[in-house]
Design a protein around this motif. Structure first.
Motif, PDB file in Angstrom:
ATOM      1  N   LEU A  65      27.440  27.867  -9.050  1.00  0.00           N
ATOM      2  CA  LEU A  65      26.816  28.323  -7.811  1.00  0.00           C
ATOM      3  C   LEU A  65      27.029  27.300  -6.694  1.00  0.00           C
ATOM      4  O   LEU A  65      27.349  27.677  -5.550  1.00  0.00           O
ATOM      5  CB  LEU A  65      25.325  28.566  -8.043  1.00  0.00           C
ATOM      6  N   ARG A  66      26.864  26.016  -7.011  1.00  0.00           N
ATOM      7  CA  ARG A  66      27.072  24.982  -5.991  1.00  0.00           C
ATOM      8  C   ARG A  66      28.530  24.986  -5.506  1.00  0.00           C
ATOM      9  O   ARG A  66      28.792  24.870  -4.299  1.00  0.00           O
ATOM     10  CB  ARG A  66      26.707  23.607  -6.560  1.00  0.00           C
ATOM     11  N   LYS A  67      29.439  25.136  -6.415  1.00  0.00           N
ATOM     12  CA  LYS A  67      30.854  25.143  -6.037  1.00  0.00           C
ATOM     13  C   LYS A  67      31.209  26.385  -5.208  1.00  0.00           C
ATOM     14  O   LYS A  67      31.975  26.302  -4.246  1.00  0.00           O
ATOM     15  CB  LYS A  67      31.733  25.077  -7.298  1.00  0.00           C
ATOM     16  N   VAL A 121      33.673  35.864  -2.721  1.00  0.00           N
ATOM     17  CA  VAL A 121      33.012  34.606  -3.072  1.00  0.00           C
ATOM     18  C   VAL A 121      31.507  34.732  -2.849  1.00  0.00           C
ATOM     19  O   VAL A 121      30.698  34.245  -3.661  1.00  0.00           O
ATOM     20  CB  VAL A 121      33.593  33.450  -2.243  1.00  0.00           C
ATOM     21  N   LEU A 122      31.129  35.392  -1.765  1.00  0.00           N
ATOM     22  CA  LEU A 122      29.707  35.588  -1.473  1.00  0.00           C
ATOM     23  C   LEU A 122      29.027  36.396  -2.573  1.00  0.00           C
ATOM     24  O   LEU A 122      27.943  36.040  -3.044  1.00  0.00           O
ATOM     25  CB  LEU A 122      29.543  36.280  -0.124  1.00  0.00           C
ATOM     26  N   ASN A 174      26.052  35.196  -5.057  1.00  0.00           N
ATOM     27  CA  ASN A 174      24.783  35.923  -5.135  1.00  0.00           C
ATOM     28  C   ASN A 174      24.483  36.402  -6.557  1.00  0.00           C
ATOM     29  O   ASN A 174      23.313  36.546  -6.936  1.00  0.00           O
ATOM     30  CB  ASN A 174      24.797  37.111  -4.184  1.00  0.00           C
ATOM     31  N   SER A 175      25.523  36.663  -7.335  1.00  0.00           N
ATOM     32  CA  SER A 175      25.284  37.088  -8.718  1.00  0.00           C
ATOM     33  C   SER A 175      24.698  35.958  -9.558  1.00  0.00           C
ATOM     34  O   SER A 175      24.093  36.217 -10.610  1.00  0.00           O
ATOM     35  CB  SER A 175      26.592  37.582  -9.341  1.00  0.00           C
ATOM     36  N   ARG A 190      21.993  35.004   2.905  1.00  0.00           N
ATOM     37  CA  ARG A 190      23.443  34.849   2.900  1.00  0.00           C
ATOM     38  C   ARG A 190      24.133  36.121   3.418  1.00  0.00           C
ATOM     39  O   ARG A 190      25.073  36.045   4.220  1.00  0.00           O
ATOM     40  CB  ARG A 190      23.934  34.574   1.472  1.00  0.00           C
ATOM     41  N   LEU A 191      23.672  37.269   2.977  1.00  0.00           N
ATOM     42  CA  LEU A 191      24.277  38.524   3.408  1.00  0.00           C
ATOM     43  C   LEU A 191      24.091  38.741   4.908  1.00  0.00           C
ATOM     44  O   LEU A 191      25.006  39.180   5.612  1.00  0.00           O
ATOM     45  CB  LEU A 191      23.665  39.689   2.624  1.00  0.00           C
TER      46      LEU A 191
END
Length: 387
Positions: free
Chosen positions: A272-274, A287-288, A292-293, A304-305
């Motif tokens: 998630l951090r990467k 990537v987004l 989010n998953s 984010r969305l």
């Protein structure tokens, strides 16, 4: 004796006169033929410029009949036949040229090259390959190798294609590293399909050796590791792809998140951090969605969305935001949200495609080699809605 001498004296002038008349007749005939040949040639050229190919062919045939030894007329006629799709007639014209014993070496090579093109256009690949190979060491050698490379790719003969690409590089034609890497990737996939996994490993290693930053080789290697349940190794390999080709990483971002979840909570947190860092570097809806998953906080997912919609309007992002609203509960009813979501899905579907930058061929699936123009790496790794 006097009688014979008298007749001889009379015959000499008569013979001279007949010879002179014969020579004049031959000169006149030759002049007429030379006159007729250029007229027919220029007539054909004029018709060709006016895009009247049928009449141009008739005019060139007439010119060839007047002057059957002129090779340029044969080349013009053969090229016209090829352009019209009359490949058998083009082949006969160029084979006739090659059969002439008086043809100069340069013109013989030119006829051989034209014949190879005829075979290629006619789909006679075996004969085209032989014809192109016969041009080795001639002025058409480079053109022949390029044609052979395309021929092997169309026939999916990847190892001969690799050899020809290497010959082109050695001859200073240019760099074919990326193309060779794709060829080795094709070899690897065919080997995997046959269950020859060691050969597939070797082919992928050669692909990376040919082009270390080739995205496809890293993608395939990671997918093979995932199929073997070697999740940690797959993540490390795809981390390398994230570093060397961040835009292409979007192609496997979703798979990366799934593999990280399968590897355990710690791997998922690191992933998630990467992904967040990568999104800041190369924003992408894929990537987004992958990030989010892995994100358990619904508020952060919606934030984010929302931010993505502000910077890069996307129907896919809008769909994700509505899904979040539906899950968390807002002023709109669930029925209204579901109808709106269905509408967005229907609207977004035509835009969730990849388009070849060279020929415009579109597909829901990403292709490393375009099915339309057969170019390599001509698909930008971004969907239409992001372009």
């Amino acid at each position: 004796m006097d009688f014979d001498l008298q007749w001889l004296l009379l015959a000499l002038p008569a013979a001279f006169l007949l010879g002179w008349l014969a020579s004049r007749y031959d000169l006149r005939q030759l002049r007429d033929e030379e006159k007729a040949s250029p007229q027919a040639y220029f007539k054909g050229l004029n018709l060709l410029l006016n895009e009247q190919q049928d009449k141009a062919i008739d005019a060139f045939i007439e010119a060839v009949q007047h002057d059957p030894d002129t090779s340029d007329l044969h080349f013009a006629l053969g090229n016209l036949f090829r352009r019209r799709g009359e490949y058998e007639r083009a082949i006969r014209v160029h084979q006739h040229l090659l059969a002439r014993a008086d043809l100069k070496r340069e013109e013989r090579e030119r006829a051989q090259h034209a014949l190879a093109q005829d075979f290629m256009k006619a789909g006679l690949f075996d004969r085209a390959e032989e014809a192109y190979l016969a041009l080795e060491g001639t002025a058409f050698a480079t053109d022949a190798r390029l044609a052979l490379l395309n021929l092997h790719e169309r026939s999916r003969n990847w190892r001969p294609a690799i050899e020809v690409a290497r010959q082109l590089e050695a001859a200073g034609t240019g760099s074919f590293a990326a193309r060779i890497a794709h060829h080795w990737c094709e070899v690897a996939q065919e080997a995997d399909a046959r269950g020859q996994h060691e050969e597939a490993d070797m082919a992928l290693a050669k692909a990376r050796e040919a082009a270390p930053q080739n995205a496809r080789a890293l993608v395939l290697q990671g997918q093979r590791l995932v199929s073997q349940q070697r999740h940690a190794e797959a993540l490390r390999l795809w981390d390398e792809l994230m570093a060397v080709n961040p835009e292409a990483f979007a192609l496997i971002a979703g798979d990366y998140a799934k593999v990280a979840q399968a590897a355990g909570p710690e791997a998922a947190e690191q992933a998630l951090r990467k992904l967040d860092a990568l999104y800041g570097q190369a924003p992408s809806i894929d990537v987004l969605q992958a990030a989010n998953s892995l994100q358990g906080d619904a508020t952060l997912r919606r934030a984010r969305l929302h931010q993505h919609l502000q910077t890069e309007p996307s129907l896919t992002a809008a769909q994700g935001l509505l899904r979040e609203r539906l899950n968390t509960g807002v002023s709109l009813s669930n029925a209204e949200l579901e109808r709106l979501q269905e509408s967005l899905i229907k609207t977004a579907r035509p835009l969730q495609r990849y388009r070849c930058a060279a020929c415009g061929f579109e597909s829901q699936r990403y292709f490393w080699q375009c099915p339309g123009c057969h170019g390599w790496d001509t698909y930008p790794p971004r969907r239409l809605e992001e372009q």
